[in-house]
Design a protein around this motif. Structure first.
Motif, PDB file in Angstrom:
ATOM      1  N   PHE A  28      -8.405 -99.074 -63.371  1.00 45.24           N
ATOM      2  CA  PHE A  28      -7.080 -98.863 -62.799  1.00 45.24           C
ATOM      3  C   PHE A  28      -6.414 -97.673 -63.483  1.00 45.24           C
ATOM      4  N   GLY A  29      -5.615 -96.920 -62.719  1.00 45.46           N
ATOM      5  CA  GLY A  29      -4.858 -95.818 -63.288  1.00 45.46           C
ATOM      6  C   GLY A  29      -3.778 -96.355 -64.203  1.00 45.46           C
ATOM      7  N   LEU A  30      -3.630 -95.724 -65.348  1.00 48.71           N
ATOM      8  CA  LEU A  30      -2.610 -96.140 -66.313  1.00 48.71           C
ATOM      9  C   LEU A  30      -1.405 -95.212 -66.225  1.00 48.71           C
ATOM     10  N   GLU A  31      -1.648 -93.931 -66.494  1.00 47.72           N
ATOM     11  CA  GLU A  31      -0.581 -92.935 -66.425  1.00 47.72           C
ATOM     12  C   GLU A  31      -1.185 -91.548 -66.504  1.00 47.72           C
ATOM     13  N   THR A  32      -0.363 -90.563 -66.251  1.00 49.56           N
ATOM     14  CA  THR A  32      -0.718 -89.164 -66.462  1.00 49.56           C
ATOM     15  C   THR A  32       0.240 -88.647 -67.519  1.00 49.56           C
ATOM     16  N   VAL A  33      -0.325 -88.060 -68.580  1.00 45.18           N
ATOM     17  CA  VAL A  33       0.517 -87.558 -69.663  1.00 45.18           C
ATOM     18  C   VAL A  33       0.376 -86.048 -69.771  1.00 45.18           C
ATOM     19  N   ASP A  34       1.436 -85.442 -70.262  1.00 46.45           N
ATOM     20  CA  ASP A  34       1.426 -84.014 -70.538  1.00 46.45           C
ATOM     21  C   ASP A  34       0.514 -83.763 -71.733  1.00 46.45           C
ATOM     22  N   TYR A  35      -0.188 -82.656 -71.719  1.00 45.50           N
ATOM     23  CA  TYR A  35      -1.119 -82.286 -72.791  1.00 45.50           C
ATOM     24  C   TYR A  35      -0.460 -82.418 -74.167  1.00 45.50           C
ATOM     25  N   ASN A  36       0.790 -81.990 -74.274  1.00 43.55           N
ATOM     26  CA  ASN A  36       1.504 -82.011 -75.556  1.00 43.55           C
ATOM     27  C   ASN A  36       1.834 -83.420 -76.055  1.00 43.55           C
ATOM     28  N   HIS A  37       1.715 -84.423 -75.202  1.00 42.99           N
ATOM     29  CA  HIS A  37       2.035 -85.798 -75.582  1.00 42.99           C
ATOM     30  C   HIS A  37       0.792 -86.688 -75.700  1.00 42.99           C
ATOM     31  N   LEU A  38      -0.378 -86.115 -75.563  1.00 46.57           N
ATOM     32  CA  LEU A  38      -1.602 -86.916 -75.564  1.00 46.57           C
ATOM     33  C   LEU A  38      -1.827 -87.649 -76.879  1.00 46.57           C
ATOM     34  N   ILE A  39      -1.709 -86.957 -77.999  1.00 52.21           N
ATOM     35  CA  ILE A  39      -1.966 -87.583 -79.300  1.00 52.21           C
ATOM     36  C   ILE A  39      -0.971 -88.726 -79.543  1.00 52.21           C
TER      37      ILE A  39
END
Length: 143
Positions: A25-36
């Protein structure tokens, strides 16, 4: 029982998916800068112990193992995570065609094609779902 988070890595947005029983299931899409920070949150709350990360292989007549340039970024990301979380299990999965299949799904779905920004976020999640479902279907992991 493994707690898996799947990542469709990108330089702008990253699609995330999780398994529920044996379905992705899809959880979310995050911005590259917020991945960590996002991964830190899931690890600290004990939601994950395994990461599945797409492995972008190039279809090349000379070698089907040639890599896309983004692979360097993924390797840096993996090395960072291995140092920060040595117990974290990291698995790779071939992601050839996942974005094309996800795009095909969106084009032929009920989503409004004019909402491009939202469509791109959904596209990243669908790609992560496809990767994780492939991983679940072809691995011996217990979900």
């Amino acid at each position: 029982m493994s707690k898996i988070l799947c990542i469709d890595f990108g330089t702008k947005r990253i699609g995330l998916s999780i398994p529920i029983r044996s379905i992705a299931f899809g959880l979310e899409t995050v911005d590259y800068n917020h991945l960590i920070a996002t991964i830190d949150k899931y690890i600290k709350n004990k939601y994950i112990d395994t990461l599945v990360i797409g492995h972008p292989l190039n279809l090349n007549l000379k070698s089907d193992k040639s890599l896309f340039p983004i692979e360097k970024e993924i390797i840096k990301f993996i090395n960072f995570l291995k140092k920060k979380y040595p117990k974290l299990i990291i698995k790779r999965i071939d992601e050839r065609f996942s974005s094309k299949i996800a795009n095909y799904f969106l084009i032929n779905s009920f989503f409004n094609k004019k909402k491009i920004k939202k469509r791109k976020k959904i596209l990243d999640q669908i790609s992560a779902i496809l990767l994780l479902q492939d991983f679940i279907s072809n691995s011996s992991f217990t979900i």
